[in-house]
Each structure stands twice: as structure tokens, then as C-alpha cells.
Enzyme design. Structure first.
Site, PDB file in Angstrom:
ATOM      1  CB  SER A   1      26.489 -36.799 -21.289  1.00 52.26           C
ATOM      2  OG  SER A   1      25.611 -36.913 -22.370  1.00 52.26           O
TER       3      SER A   1
ATOM      4  CG  HIS B   1      21.362 -35.116 -21.030  1.00 53.76           C
ATOM      5  ND1 HIS B   1      21.613 -36.456 -20.866  1.00 53.76           N
ATOM      6  CD2 HIS B   1      22.487 -34.584 -21.580  1.00 53.76           C
ATOM      7  CE1 HIS B   1      22.830 -36.720 -21.305  1.00 53.76           C
ATOM      8  NE2 HIS B   1      23.385 -35.599 -21.743  1.00 53.76           N
TER       9      HIS B   1
HETATM   10  C1  GCU Z   1      24.573 -36.313 -27.592  1.00 55.17           C
HETATM   11  C2  GCU Z   1      24.827 -37.773 -27.873  1.00 55.17           C
HETATM   12  C3  GCU Z   1      24.809 -38.598 -26.583  1.00 55.17           C
HETATM   13  C4  GCU Z   1      25.720 -37.979 -25.551  1.00 55.17           C
HETATM   14  C5  GCU Z   1      25.369 -36.522 -25.372  1.00 55.17           C
HETATM   15  C6  GCU Z   1      26.305 -35.752 -24.450  1.00 55.17           C
HETATM   16  O1  GCU Z   1      23.250 -36.126 -27.186  1.00 55.17           O
HETATM   17  O2  GCU Z   1      23.883 -38.211 -28.783  1.00 55.17           O
HETATM   18  O3  GCU Z   1      25.210 -39.922 -26.833  1.00 55.17           O
HETATM   19  O4  GCU Z   1      25.648 -38.699 -24.347  1.00 55.17           O
HETATM   20  O5  GCU Z   1      25.446 -35.856 -26.616  1.00 55.17           O
HETATM   21  O6  GCU Z   1      27.450 -36.126 -24.295  1.00 55.17           O
HETATM   22  O7  GCU Z   1      25.860 -34.718 -23.934  1.00 55.17           O
END
Ligand code: GCU
Length: 353
Positions: A191, A335
Site C-alpha cells: 500500500s 486490500h
Molecule cells: C489509503 C490511501 C492509499 C494507500 C492506503 C494504505 O487508502 O488512499 O493511497 O495506499 O491508504 O496505505 O493503506
């Protein structure tokens, strides 16, 4: 599918006409400088040396399969000394092992995210640091490493740049660890830390492999025509991850002087693994996959297939492309950095590094 997407999203060229393998190193340096100026901010120079103090050591951890060492790294920066802890897991394999530098959301071995036994069983060493031991994940530029460098202008580094810098300091330290095969050290993150891993791997070619998990916007996903999170969204909520210049591209992706496949291309000719999750609409798997599809001409400079598939289509959930030097999978689910992601990414790298 790829040709249609290039036209529909009005994507910029991947490489300039006439690019050669000889010219690629200079192109990569220029691309890194462009990303520094317009996106992540400028990285300070590496310190002259990194000092490591062992805080604790256990010879037979993880069912006796590996040693566990906690060290504190310290080094000089512009405004003084900075230090942060790193955990090393060293499998007892009788020879120097490949190693993955894992930029982690959590301290060592506290949560899901780190299936250490699976990693050790594949013969990998692991070097883990908690990103917030480097600097807090917020706009406080007086926190941790952020306080160690003066901020000079609209290209002053953001937090992603700071975490990436720390990953390179871990690599400096690994170069002094005899149990690690320093020619085979990869960097991995999930992420926001997947974006960080890509930036670390782009800048520091000593990383022999790069893994981006669910990195999405400003990570592996093409920005032009992306669904889910946009440059505008990320700059509004997380402006401090980037330099100020990145704000110029809010609702204005067409003006970006690069596309995210250029960031990925900076990993070439090293192996690169991009993982997506089928229900991660915010990151946009199709846009992450599209970046990978556009790397064929880059790896081709070195006589290597990237994905190596003639007409690549986004795999169905559970599917994978792993024939070339660029690997991709679409894990079913949300995710997350799961065991599934770790095991597949490390299997892929192991055969190529
Ligand atoms: C949020 C953000 C993302 C990122 C994510 C994370 O959702 O918008 O860009 O990748 O956090 O790091 O879990």
C-alpha cells in the site's frame, strides 16, 4: 487491450525513440530526478557510514530455524544523528541467504502482514523496520528523520521519500552482515509502503528485486484514466507523503511529466513483482496491471521479457503471470498483504535473483 488503453487514456510514450541498453542508466537517473522534483521530493545524500548496535539476539527462534537479532542503526544527517531499530531474521541455512527488506506498518512480528516462518522456510532472511520509527505518518515535519534535514522548497522530500531512505540505510547495514547474500536483497512494501518500495528500488539499484503490493495511486497504477483513488484524492488526504510540487497535478493528470510505468521501469532490468487484490477498487488492479503491460520495451532493451505474454489481459482472481522478469498476480479478496502475496512474490524473486 493494451493498445486500446494507450489511446483511450492518452498515455505518454514509455521510452524515447532510439533508446538502447547503454542509454538506459542515464534515462533512469533522469527519471528518478524527475520523480524527485515533481512527486516524492529530493532525497538527501547517503551518510558516509551506518553504525549498528546489537540490542538483543536469539540464536534459535522460529522453531529453531532462524536467529533473530534486533539492531539499532545510527548515522549522521545534516542536523545531527538519527537512529532507528531494525529486526533481522536469519535462517540457519549454512550459507549467505537472499534477504528481503520489509518496510512494515507494524513493529516486528506483531500482526498478520509478516508470515515469518513461510519466509524463512523459503530460505529468505528478513530485515524489518516499522515505518513510524523513521517518521510519523502525518504532516509533522518535526518528527523523527523529518527533523534532520532542512526544508528548502517545493521539492523538499515527503514521508514516502523518508521511509525509502531508511530502507536504503537498512541495505547499507546488510552489506556488513555475512549471513546475507548482499547481491540478492529485495525491497517489499504494501500500500503506501508499496509506493515506498517502488521509490526505494527506483533510486537504489543495489536492491536486486522490487515488490509492490496493492500500491495503487502514485504507486504501480497508471494515473491517467485510473478509477478509485486519484492524484487529487491522495494529495488532499496525504499531502505530506509527497513534495509540494505534486499538488500541481490534482485534477490534472494529463500534465504529469511521467506515468507510473516510468517509476516501475526504473527497476529494470531487475525482477519486479506487482501484486493486486481483486476487491481493491481504491487501488485499481486494472491500472496496476496496465503499468506492467507497458514494460515490455523496457526489459526488451536487455533481451528480457517483462510479463512476456503476447496479448496480456488482466487475470481472473487467483490468476498470475510469471513467465518473464515482471510478475503480476490478482489475489482474490480485499486490500491486504497476505501470506498468498508474500509466498508468490518471494517464489518469483527467488528464481530470478
Ligand atoms: C489509503 C490511501 C492509499 C494507500 C492506503 C494504505 O487508502 O488512499 O493511497 O495506499 O491508504 O496505505 O493503506
Amino acid at each position: 487491450m493494451v493498445q486500446e488503453e494507450i489511446v483511450r487514456r492518452k498515455l505518454p510514450q514509455v521510452l524515447p525513440e532510439g533508446m538502447t541498453a547503454q542509454g538506459f542508466a542515464a534515462w533512469r537517473r533522469d527519471m528518478v530526478a524527475l520523480y524527485a522534483r515533481e512527486c516524492f521530493g529530493v532525497t538527501p545524500p547517503a551518510p558516509a557510514s551506518v553504525h549498528a548496535e546489537t540490542m538483543a539476539e536469539q540464536q534459535d527462534d522460529w522453531a529453531g530455524k532462524a536467529a533473530h537479532r534486533e539492531v539499532r542503526l545510527s548515522f549522521e544527517m545534516e542536523k545531527g544523528e538519527f537512529s532507528f531499530p531494525v529486526h533481522l531474521v536469519l535462517p540457519h541455512c549454512g550459507q549467505p541467504c537472499p534477504c528481503v527488506v520489509y518496510i512494515s506498518f507494524t513493529p516486528y512480528a506483531t500482526a498478520g502482514y509478516q508470515p515469518i516462518e513461510e519466509i524463512v522456510d523459503q530460505g529468505w532472511a528478513l530485515a524489518v523496520f516499522n515505518y513510524e520509527d523513521v517518521t510519523a505518518d502525518n504532516g509533522d515535519m518535526g518528527s523523527g528523520i523529518a527533523a534532520m534535514v532542512s526544508r528548502k522548497g517545493s521539492d523538499s522530500w515527503g514521508k514516502i521519500g523518508m521511509w525509502a531512505y531508511a530502507a536504503s540505510r537498512v541495505l547499507d547495514y546488510l552489506h556488513t552482515v555475512p549471513e546475507v547474500d548482499t547481491r540478492r536483497v529485495a525491497v517489499l512494501g504494501h500500500s503506501r509502503l508499496g509506493k515506498t518500495a517502488l521509490w526505494a528500488g527506483a533510486q537504489d539499484t543495489r536492491f536486486a528485486g522490487v515488490v509492490s503490493n496493492d500500491s495503487g495511486c502514485s504507486g504501480a497504477a497508471v494515473s491517467r484514466g485510473k478509477v478509485g483513488e486519484s492524484v487529487d484524492d491522495i494529495c488532499r488526504v496525504f499531502p505530506y507523503w509527497f513534495c509540494e510540487n505534486y499538488q500541481k497535478y490534482r485534477k490534472n493528470e494529463a500534465a504529469l511529466p511521467f506515468e507510473q510505468y516510468h517509476l516501475l521501469a526504473c527497476a529494470a532490468p531487475r525482477p519486479l513483482y506487482v501484486a493486486s487484490a481483486s476487491q481493491d477498487e481504491w487501488a485499481d488492479p486494472a491500472s496496476e496491471f496496465l503499468s506492467c503491460c507497458l514494460l515490455e520495451e523496457v526489459y526488451g532493451l536487455f533481451g528480457l521479457p517483462a510479463l512476456g505474454a503476447p496479448n496480456p489481459e488482466l487475470p481472473a482472481p487467483g490468476g498470475r503471470l510469471s513467465m518473464g522478469q515482471v510478475g503480476y498476480h490478482l489475489r482474490p479478496g480485499t486490500h491486504y498483504l497476505s501470506r498468498y502475496d508474500w509466498v508468490r512474490a518471494l517464489q518469483f524473486l527467488r528464481m530470478r535473483m
